[in-house]
Design a protein around this motif. Structure first.
Motif, PDB file in Angstrom:
ATOM      1  N   ARG A 204       0.922  -1.003  -0.034  1.00 41.67           N
ATOM      2  CA  ARG A 204      -0.093   0.109  -0.091  1.00 41.67           C
ATOM      3  C   ARG A 204       0.850   1.264  -0.159  1.00 41.67           C
ATOM      4  N   GLN A 205       2.017   1.216  -0.763  1.00 43.61           N
ATOM      5  CA  GLN A 205       2.678   2.425  -0.903  1.00 43.61           C
ATOM      6  C   GLN A 205       2.763   2.849  -2.431  1.00 43.61           C
ATOM      7  N   THR A 206       2.860   4.254  -2.414  1.00 44.42           N
ATOM      8  CA  THR A 206       2.810   4.829  -3.768  1.00 44.42           C
ATOM      9  C   THR A 206       4.054   4.574  -4.615  1.00 44.42           C
ATOM     10  N   LEU A 207       4.134   3.843  -5.582  1.00 41.73           N
ATOM     11  CA  LEU A 207       5.518   3.463  -6.492  1.00 41.73           C
ATOM     12  C   LEU A 207       5.815   4.860  -7.394  1.00 41.73           C
ATOM     13  N   TYR A 208       4.866   5.294  -7.755  1.00 43.77           N
ATOM     14  CA  TYR A 208       4.954   6.247  -9.090  1.00 43.77           C
ATOM     15  C   TYR A 208       3.839   7.062  -9.283  1.00 43.77           C
ATOM     16  N   SER A 209       4.143   8.277  -9.564  1.00 44.23           N
ATOM     17  CA  SER A 209       3.026   9.328  -9.643  1.00 44.23           C
ATOM     18  C   SER A 209       3.588  10.081 -11.099  1.00 44.23           C
ATOM     19  N   THR A 210       2.181  10.450 -11.811  1.00 44.33           N
ATOM     20  CA  THR A 210       2.589  11.352 -12.744  1.00 44.33           C
ATOM     21  C   THR A 210       1.311  12.305 -13.009  1.00 44.33           C
ATOM     22  N   ARG A 211       1.664  13.707 -13.434  1.00 43.22           N
ATOM     23  CA  ARG A 211       0.358  14.381 -13.499  1.00 43.22           C
ATOM     24  C   ARG A 211       0.322  14.480 -14.972  1.00 43.22           C
ATOM     25  N   VAL A 212      -1.284  14.144 -15.459  1.00 47.73           N
ATOM     26  CA  VAL A 212      -1.513  14.304 -16.718  1.00 47.73           C
ATOM     27  C   VAL A 212      -2.202  15.394 -17.229  1.00 47.73           C
ATOM     28  N   THR A 213      -3.043  16.000 -15.953  1.00 47.87           N
ATOM     29  CA  THR A 213      -3.851  17.195 -16.413  1.00 47.87           C
ATOM     30  C   THR A 213      -4.093  18.041 -14.918  1.00 47.87           C
ATOM     31  N   ASN A 214      -4.605  19.384 -15.004  1.00 51.52           N
ATOM     32  CA  ASN A 214      -4.673  20.118 -13.849  1.00 51.52           C
ATOM     33  C   ASN A 214      -6.182  19.948 -13.280  1.00 51.52           C
TER      34      ASN A 214
END
Length: 519
Positions: A204-214
């Motif tokens: 339950r850990q965040t491995l990756y994050s990316t922002r695709v829109t605001n």
């Protein structure tokens, strides 16, 4: 469907062509096809879940347990269990073999969406309204709820330069959409700030994050192959994403790579600036097409992903369409009408080959002179006709034995190997039992819309003016009068007394309005 009457070239088409039918049982708000495509689950406005049989368009089962609108539906891998989430803050796991409730989980907030684990139907993930998302284990009698993170994982360089204001904004984000990877080892979540997170199910850990829109993400769907996803946001753009291969050992995946998840295509209407209600991948492992329903419009747009171009616009009914689903095995699309709550169906037009009915049956383009045989219309003796009829009655037809179907290898090859094929093989092991005593389906024709979000039941005599005698006054039959003519009809939730019962004004509220005149 009689396959012998169909043209094989028609079955090879990839896209639906026209509106071919509709399903009716109450006011539907959400739908979901089973993995094999035999059944369509429909969640209604009153909290009832309906299971439709796709081949017969009939109601196979009704599930009653929610008290408010059903928000999302999710099938188990073998299509025996169904998870329903509603606005009554509850998620219910149903056993479709007998329609019983296996588990009921209560939350402290409304549920946006809930999805079952691809390999364990006692585990599901849920996105809650203004609350942290949950990973729920229902193996025991008491469900175990574990919180999932919402704060995006930033790189080391970003963490060193991030401001306190930005860090506070990250902490205030909420998860709006959630979906499992086909392997079940990872969870994809979307936030109200446009971030897409990849979370490990075990830790339950965040491995990756990316922002695709605001803007707010309102939908995320992962293709059966696990290598593509479609997301919908409030910026009027539908995006398809390239996802990493998480089916094997995730230790070989470089989660520090900022380009691990990339935007493949952006689908939008630059001319009309349409907003999109819902989107779905086409049938198959990779999802060659993307279909979307439009806001304040009755059309369905279909794009192909190879070149990112619009290939078809499916004309729908004269109402806005909300939830949309594509059949997992064939070019067949279902969508829900916002106003009427009907489920509309689009498919290919299949002209039948009548020459398949008999070896000597010939289809002709022009009139041909028919030559009558000498004994074709001879009168047969009654004894001979009676004997033939008795011979036909002696034939024994077995309608009780159920033949277990074999695994559909052809569909598995067409949709790709791996998880999609194994899911259909598992689904083939369960057949929903036939219920011969199911109650009569209550159609939405029994409900009348009297305003925005307000409904009332139709009066018992409304629409049956043909049953009245000549000269009867039936103008006041739509006022919802009670037995004493006082205008005390039974209203539905959300309808006011005047709208439901007519307030005693329409129809007179007195016996004089229904007085019978004799010629």
């Amino acid at each position: 469907m009689n396959l012998s009457l169909l043209d094989p070239f028609v079955l090879a088409q990839d896209l639906p062509e026209a509106l071919v039918g509709r399903l009716r049982s109450g006011h539907s708000t959400s739908i979901q096809f089973s993995h094999r495509g035999d059944y369509l689950a429909s969640g209604r406005l009153d909290g009832v879940v309906i299971i439709f049989d796709i081949e017969t368009n009939g109601v196979a089962r009704k599930l009653r347990g929610h008290t408010h609108q059903v928000q999302s539906l999710s099938w188990s891998a073998n299509d025996r269990c169904l998870l329903s989430a509603a606005h009554d803050w509850k998620c219910i796991l149903w056993d479709l073999k007998d329609g019983s409730r296996l588990r009921t989980v209560k939350f402290e907030a409304a549920v946006f969406i809930a999805e079952l684990h691809p390999k364990n139907h006692f585990i599901f993930a849920a996105a809650l309204f203004e609350e942290q998302p949950m990973l729920v284990d229902m193996t025991g009698d008491v469900p175990i709820k574990r919180t999932l993170p919402t704060v995006p994982r930033r790189t080391e360089a970003e963490r060193e330069t991030i401001s306190e204001k930005q860090a506070a904004q990250d902490a205030k984000q909420t998860t709006t959409v959630i979906a499992f990877a086909p392997s079940g080892d990872h969870i994809y979540t979307g936030t109200n700030r446009g971030w897409v997170n990849i979370i490990a199910t075990a830790t339950r850990q965040t491995l990756y994050s990316t922002r695709v829109t605001n803007n707010i993400l309102v939908l995320i769907r992962v293709a059966p192959s696990g290598r593509s996803a479609v997301i919908n946001s409030t910026d009027r753009i539908i995006r398809t994403l390239h996802l990493p291969d998480l089916s094997g050992d995730s230790g070989n995946v470089d989660f520090d790579n900022p380009r691990l998840v990339e935007v493949e295509h952006k689908f939008q209407d630059l001319v009309n600036r349409l907003s999109w209600n819902h989107a779905a991948f086409s049938s198959g492992s990779s999802g060659e097409y993307v279909a979307a329903s439009t806001f304040m419009n009755h059309d369905i747009y279909v794009w192909e992903r190879a070149h990112g171009s619009l290939v078809k616009i499916l004309e729908g009914p004269r109402e806005e369409l909300s939830h949309l689903e594509w059949h997992p095995c064939r070019p067949f699309v279902a969508a829900v009408g916002v106003d009427s709550g009907r489920v509309y169906l689009w498919s290919i037009l299949t002209p039948q080959r009548w020459s398949a009915l008999a070896p000597d049956f010939v289809e002709v383009d022009e009139n041909v002179e028919y030559v009558e045989r000498e004994d074709e219309f001879d009168i047969q003796p009654l004894e001979e006709l009676h004997k033939r009829r008795l011979d036909l009655e002696d034939e024994h037809v077995d309608v009780l034995t159920v033949v277990e179907p074999a695994a559909d290898h052809a569909n598995g090859k067409a949709a790709g190997a791996g998880d999609a094929s194994s899911a259909r093989a598992a689904a083939a092991q369960f057949q929903m039992p036939i219920l011969l005593d199911i109650e009569q389906s209550d159609s939405e024709d029994e409900v009348i819309a009297v305003g925005a979000g307000q409904f009332r039941r139709k009066s018992p005599g409304q629409g049956r003016e043909w049953m009245a005698e000549v000269g009867d006054v039936v103008a006041g039959s739509g006022a919802g009068m009670g037995a004493n003519g006082s205008g005390t009809g039974t209203p539905l939730a959300g309808a006011s007394g005047d709208e439901a019962g007519g307030g005693g004004s329409v129809g007179g509220g007195r016996r004089n309005g229904g007085k019978r005149r004799r010629e």
